[in-house]
Enzyme design. Sequence first.
Site, PDB file in Angstrom:
ATOM      1  N   SER A 231      50.319  42.212  -8.301  1.00 55.55           N
ATOM      2  CA  SER A 231      51.129  42.759  -7.221  1.00 55.55           C
ATOM      3  C   SER A 231      50.590  44.144  -6.890  1.00 55.55           C
ATOM      4  O   SER A 231      49.877  44.751  -7.691  1.00 55.55           O
ATOM      5  CB  SER A 231      52.588  42.855  -7.680  1.00 55.55           C
TER       6      SER A 231
ATOM      7  N   ASP B  21      51.604  31.434  11.979  1.00 53.43           N
ATOM      8  CA  ASP B  21      52.546  31.152  10.896  1.00 53.43           C
ATOM      9  C   ASP B  21      52.944  29.680  10.852  1.00 53.43           C
ATOM     10  O   ASP B  21      52.862  29.049   9.800  1.00 53.43           O
ATOM     11  CB  ASP B  21      53.806  32.014  11.008  1.00 53.43           C
TER      12      ASP B  21
ATOM     13  N   LYS C 242      47.767  29.155   4.095  1.00 52.57           N
ATOM     14  CA  LYS C 242      47.499  28.988   5.516  1.00 52.57           C
ATOM     15  C   LYS C 242      48.085  30.162   6.295  1.00 52.57           C
ATOM     16  O   LYS C 242      49.052  30.754   5.812  1.00 52.57           O
ATOM     17  CB  LYS C 242      48.050  27.662   6.047  1.00 52.57           C
TER      18      LYS C 242
ATOM     19  N   ILE D 143      56.437  32.638  -0.768  1.00 55.66           N
ATOM     20  CA  ILE D 143      55.672  31.425  -1.105  1.00 55.66           C
ATOM     21  C   ILE D 143      55.184  31.482  -2.553  1.00 55.66           C
ATOM     22  O   ILE D 143      55.062  30.442  -3.209  1.00 55.66           O
ATOM     23  CB  ILE D 143      54.505  31.189  -0.107  1.00 55.66           C
TER      24      ILE D 143
HETATM   25  N1  LIG Z   1      52.697  26.833   2.497  1.00 52.98           N
HETATM   26  C1  LIG Z   1      53.864  27.254   2.926  1.00 52.98           C
HETATM   27  O1  LIG Z   1      54.845  26.518   3.042  1.00 52.98           O
HETATM   28  C2  LIG Z   1      54.045  28.675   3.259  1.00 52.98           C
HETATM   29  C3  LIG Z   1      55.324  29.133   3.415  1.00 52.98           C
HETATM   30  C4  LIG Z   1      55.481  30.465   3.655  1.00 52.98           C
HETATM   31  C5  LIG Z   1      54.377  31.261   3.775  1.00 52.98           C
HETATM   32  N2  LIG Z   1      53.121  30.767   3.637  1.00 52.98           N
HETATM   33  C6  LIG Z   1      51.956  31.655   3.772  1.00 52.98           C
HETATM   34  O2  LIG Z   1      51.900  32.479   2.634  1.00 52.98           O
HETATM   35  C7  LIG Z   1      51.552  33.805   3.003  1.00 52.98           C
HETATM   36  C8  LIG Z   1      52.641  34.733   2.481  1.00 52.98           C
HETATM   37  O3  LIG Z   1      53.867  34.400   3.101  1.00 52.98           O
HETATM   38  P1  LIG Z   1      55.282  34.808   2.448  1.00 52.98           P
HETATM   39  O4  LIG Z   1      56.309  34.180   3.300  1.00 52.98           O
HETATM   40  O5  LIG Z   1      55.288  34.549   1.015  1.00 52.98           O
HETATM   41  O6  LIG Z   1      55.254  36.387   2.750  1.00 52.98           O
HETATM   42  P2  LIG Z   1      56.074  37.520   2.036  1.00 52.98           P
HETATM   43  O7  LIG Z   1      57.351  36.988   1.475  1.00 52.98           O
HETATM   44  O8  LIG Z   1      56.116  38.667   2.969  1.00 52.98           O
HETATM   45  O9  LIG Z   1      55.162  37.904   0.783  1.00 52.98           O
HETATM   46  C9  LIG Z   1      53.852  38.364   0.941  1.00 52.98           C
HETATM   47  C10 LIG Z   1      53.445  39.130  -0.311  1.00 52.98           C
HETATM   48  O10 LIG Z   1      52.150  39.668  -0.082  1.00 52.98           O
HETATM   49  C11 LIG Z   1      52.020  40.921  -0.720  1.00 52.98           C
HETATM   50  N3  LIG Z   1      51.522  41.914   0.227  1.00 52.98           N
HETATM   51  C12 LIG Z   1      50.328  42.546   0.141  1.00 52.98           C
HETATM   52  N4  LIG Z   1      50.165  43.387   1.152  1.00 52.98           N
HETATM   53  C13 LIG Z   1      51.277  43.319   1.897  1.00 52.98           C
HETATM   54  C14 LIG Z   1      51.695  44.004   3.059  1.00 52.98           C
HETATM   55  N5  LIG Z   1      50.935  44.915   3.667  1.00 52.98           N
HETATM   56  N6  LIG Z   1      52.901  43.707   3.553  1.00 52.98           N
HETATM   57  C15 LIG Z   1      53.681  42.790   2.970  1.00 52.98           C
HETATM   58  N7  LIG Z   1      53.326  42.111   1.853  1.00 52.98           N
HETATM   59  C16 LIG Z   1      52.136  42.383   1.316  1.00 52.98           C
HETATM   60  C17 LIG Z   1      53.394  41.302  -1.264  1.00 52.98           C
HETATM   61  O11 LIG Z   1      53.354  41.081  -2.659  1.00 52.98           O
HETATM   62  P3  LIG Z   1      53.164  42.330  -3.660  1.00 52.98           P
HETATM   63  O12 LIG Z   1      54.058  43.401  -3.145  1.00 52.98           O
HETATM   64  O13 LIG Z   1      53.592  41.772  -4.958  1.00 52.98           O
HETATM   65  O14 LIG Z   1      51.720  42.718  -3.634  1.00 52.98           O
HETATM   66  C18 LIG Z   1      54.345  40.317  -0.625  1.00 52.98           C
HETATM   67  O15 LIG Z   1      55.398  39.981  -1.462  1.00 52.98           O
HETATM   68  C19 LIG Z   1      51.412  33.809   4.519  1.00 52.98           C
HETATM   69  O16 LIG Z   1      50.051  33.757   4.881  1.00 52.98           O
HETATM   70  C20 LIG Z   1      52.111  32.537   4.979  1.00 52.98           C
HETATM   71  O17 LIG Z   1      51.506  31.929   6.108  1.00 52.98           O
HETATM   72  C21 LIG Z   1      52.949  29.498   3.366  1.00 52.98           C
END
Ligand SMILES: NC(=O)c1ccc[n+]([C@@H]2O[C@H](COP(=O)([O-])OP(=O)(O)OC[C@H]3O[C@@H](n4cnc5c(N)ncnc54)[C@H](OP(=O)(O)O)[C@@H]3O)[C@@H](O)[C@H]2O)c1
Length: 326
Positions: free
Chosen positions: A35, A177, A96, A14
């Site tokens: 990060s 999610d 969210k 995201i």
């Molecule tokens: N609005 C929307 O359309 C939408 C869409 C998807 C997701 N989201 C929300 O955005 C949030 C992130 O989702 P995402 O799909 O982007 O997730 P993701 O691809 O897994 O990315 C999450 C990021 O958080 C960081 N992080 C910190 N602690 C972590 C841990 N213990 N395990 C994994 N990652 C960790 C990492 O960045 P670093 O390694 O750089 O620290 C990772 O790249 C969620 O809450 C989701 O509900 C919203």
Amino acid sequence: MRSFRWGILGTGKIARRFMQAAFYVPEAQVIAVGSRAQSTADAFGAQFGIPKRYGSYEALLADPEVEIVYVATPHSLHAENALAALQAGKHVLCEKPFTLNALQAEQVIRVARALGKFVMEGMWTRCFPLIREVVRRVQAGELGEVRLVIADFGFRPPFDPNSRLFAPSLGGGALLDVGVYPVSLAFLILGAPAQIVSYAALGATGVDELCSIIFTYPNGAQAILSASLQVETPKQAHLCGTHARIDIPAPWWKPSEAWLTRSDGTREHLLYPYEGDGLQFEIRHVHECIHQGLTESPWMPLDETLAIMRVLDTLRAQWGVRYPGE
Ligand SMILES: NC(=O)c1ccc[n+]([C@@H]2O[C@H](COP(=O)([O-])OP(=O)(O)OC[C@H]3O[C@@H](n4cnc5c(N)ncnc54)[C@H](OP(=O)(O)O)[C@@H]3O)[C@@H](O)[C@H]2O)c1
């Protein structure tokens, strides 16, 4: 409008989409990315032309030039990250679901209000022009009394017990999610439910993978909602009123069109096309709120975010889904 200086926490999916959307908002300056690892911050920063690249979230929050922090980490970290950002004097847009549970949401909201900082749940759906128009039509009484809301959001990601979608430690499960979208739509159109009936199938990691939910309201209205990590669902929303119905085709949570069908058979096509993914509407809305000196969004009020979190807690309690530490 003046420029706004953003910092992003997390470099996942995201966060990337946020950067692509910020391209459509000239006054959005993403000046910093944080990060857990310097190498990831450097790669993300290089890809998107972000000048400041921090190898920890703390370092980004210590940067006095960052005004607004976008929390783009897994659900389980939202409260911790949002609180740290607020305490560092930043405004916050938090993805969210706002937090893992209502207790955490209360804490974040309390701190934001005490510090007079803007905070908003990143329920971007509410910022789309089409959704604003749908709300306007509903409030104008064009549908009559809305008696039934039907909405779903389900997909089938590959099963990975360690991923944020399935791992309890990261707040896994369909409800938090994707289920939060239909729940939030029901709130937007019908308000808080009086009664909640639900069923969830839990998967191998103990989180909800397929959920069916019925809300009922004091006036007898109902919402039928579903969320899934096991199957692709139609991804549609239908608002059924006594005079007319609005059908929002897939993917209804980032809509560009809808059909309004009246009892007399006449139909109206509501068309609000946009470029890119649509996150730009949320970014612009945050700017407008802060520009106006607001500390919360009128489109996604904090009390409603909290009420939604309480309903998510209730649903998980009905299914016996608890996260570590709860
Ligand atoms: N609005 C929307 O359309 C939408 C869409 C998807 C997701 N989201 C929300 O955005 C949030 C992130 O989702 P995402 O799909 O982007 O997730 P993701 O691809 O897994 O990315 C999450 C990021 O958080 C960081 N992080 C910190 N602690 C972590 C841990 N213990 N395990 C994994 N990652 C960790 C990492 O960045 P670093 O390694 O750089 O620290 C990772 O790249 C969620 O809450 C989701 O509900 C919203």
